[in-house]
Write a protein that holds these residues in place. Structure first.
Motif, short mmCIF file in Angstrom:
data_model
loop_
_atom_site.label_atom_id
_atom_site.label_comp_id
_atom_site.label_asym_id
_atom_site.label_seq_id
_atom_site.Cartn_x
_atom_site.Cartn_y
_atom_site.Cartn_z
N ILE A 22 -67.42 99.37 75.24
CA ILE A 22 -66.30 98.52 74.83
C ILE A 22 -66.51 97.08 75.31
O ILE A 22 -66.16 96.13 74.61
CB ILE A 22 -64.96 99.10 75.33
N ALA A 23 -67.11 96.93 76.49
CA ALA A 23 -67.37 95.60 77.04
C ALA A 23 -68.52 94.88 76.31
O ALA A 23 -68.81 93.72 76.60
CB ALA A 23 -67.68 95.71 78.52
N GLY A 24 -69.17 95.58 75.38
CA GLY A 24 -70.22 94.94 74.60
C GLY A 24 -71.62 95.11 75.15
O GLY A 24 -72.56 94.48 74.67
N ARG A 25 -71.79 95.97 76.14
CA ARG A 25 -73.11 96.19 76.72
C ARG A 25 -73.96 97.11 75.85
O ARG A 25 -73.45 97.97 75.15
CB ARG A 25 -72.98 96.82 78.10
N ASP A 51 -67.34 113.67 67.89
CA ASP A 51 -65.97 114.16 68.09
C ASP A 51 -64.92 113.06 68.09
O ASP A 51 -63.74 113.34 67.90
CB ASP A 51 -65.87 114.93 69.40
N HIS A 52 -65.33 111.82 68.34
CA HIS A 52 -64.36 110.73 68.44
C HIS A 52 -64.63 109.60 67.43
O HIS A 52 -63.96 108.58 67.46
CB HIS A 52 -64.34 110.18 69.87
N ASP A 53 -65.60 109.78 66.57
CA ASP A 53 -65.93 108.84 65.49
C ASP A 53 -66.19 107.41 65.96
O ASP A 53 -65.81 106.44 65.30
CB ASP A 53 -64.82 108.84 64.43
N TRP A 54 -66.84 107.27 67.09
CA TRP A 54 -67.19 105.93 67.56
C TRP A 54 -68.36 105.39 66.74
O TRP A 54 -69.34 106.09 66.52
CB TRP A 54 -67.58 105.98 69.03
N PRO A 55 -68.29 104.15 66.30
CA PRO A 55 -69.39 103.55 65.53
C PRO A 55 -70.47 103.00 66.47
O PRO A 55 -70.60 101.80 66.69
CB PRO A 55 -68.69 102.43 64.75
N ILE A 56 -71.22 103.92 67.05
CA ILE A 56 -72.27 103.54 67.98
C ILE A 56 -73.59 103.44 67.23
O ILE A 56 -73.95 104.32 66.46
CB ILE A 56 -72.38 104.58 69.12
N GLN A 57 -74.27 102.34 67.46
CA GLN A 57 -75.58 102.12 66.85
C GLN A 57 -76.64 102.36 67.91
O GLN A 57 -76.37 102.29 69.11
CB GLN A 57 -75.67 100.70 66.30
N LEU A 71 -72.08 99.59 70.86
CA LEU A 71 -70.95 99.77 69.96
C LEU A 71 -71.06 98.73 68.85
O LEU A 71 -71.35 97.56 69.12
CB LEU A 71 -69.64 99.58 70.74
N ASP A 72 -70.85 99.16 67.62
CA ASP A 72 -70.89 98.22 66.49
C ASP A 72 -69.97 97.05 66.81
O ASP A 72 -68.81 97.25 67.17
CB ASP A 72 -70.42 98.93 65.22
#
Length: 98
Positions: A22-25, A51-57, A71-72
């Motif tokens: 979330i902090a952009g790291r 399970d939580h649909d986070w848009p992680i690249q 995180l996108d």
């Protein structure tokens, strides 16, 4: 607790992954080992995505072909579905007005 709800990772590591994304790291296993002595980054990332649909690249980088996760940038942290061990991040984000 039902088996499929167990993360096999300490809540501290899950919180750490969520708050840092979330902090952009951009995170790697090396970063997790160094900062929180964790070793389940890929498992936590998988659960956040599945399970939580986070848009992680992610991508493999460098001569050692190490996987990096982030995180996108277009993701709105305020609408992310947080796992139970990171729910109190919502209050922190409200205070920071992300």
């Amino acid at each position: 607790m039902r088996h499929n709800q167990h993360w096999h990772s300490s809540p501290t590591q899950i919180y750490w992954v969520c708050s840092n994304l979330i902090a952009g790291r951009t995170l790697t296993h090396k970063t997790e080992i160094r900062e929180v002595k964790g070793w389940r980054l890929a498992a936590v990332i998988h659960k956040l995505k599945k399970d939580h649909d986070w848009p992680i690249q992610d991508s493999y980088r460098g001569k050692d072909n190490i996987k990096h996760y982030w995180l996108d940038p277009s993701a709105d942290p305020m609408v992310l579905d947080l796992p139970p061990s990171a729910q109190h991040l919502k209050d922190a984000m409200k205070g920071l007005a992300l």
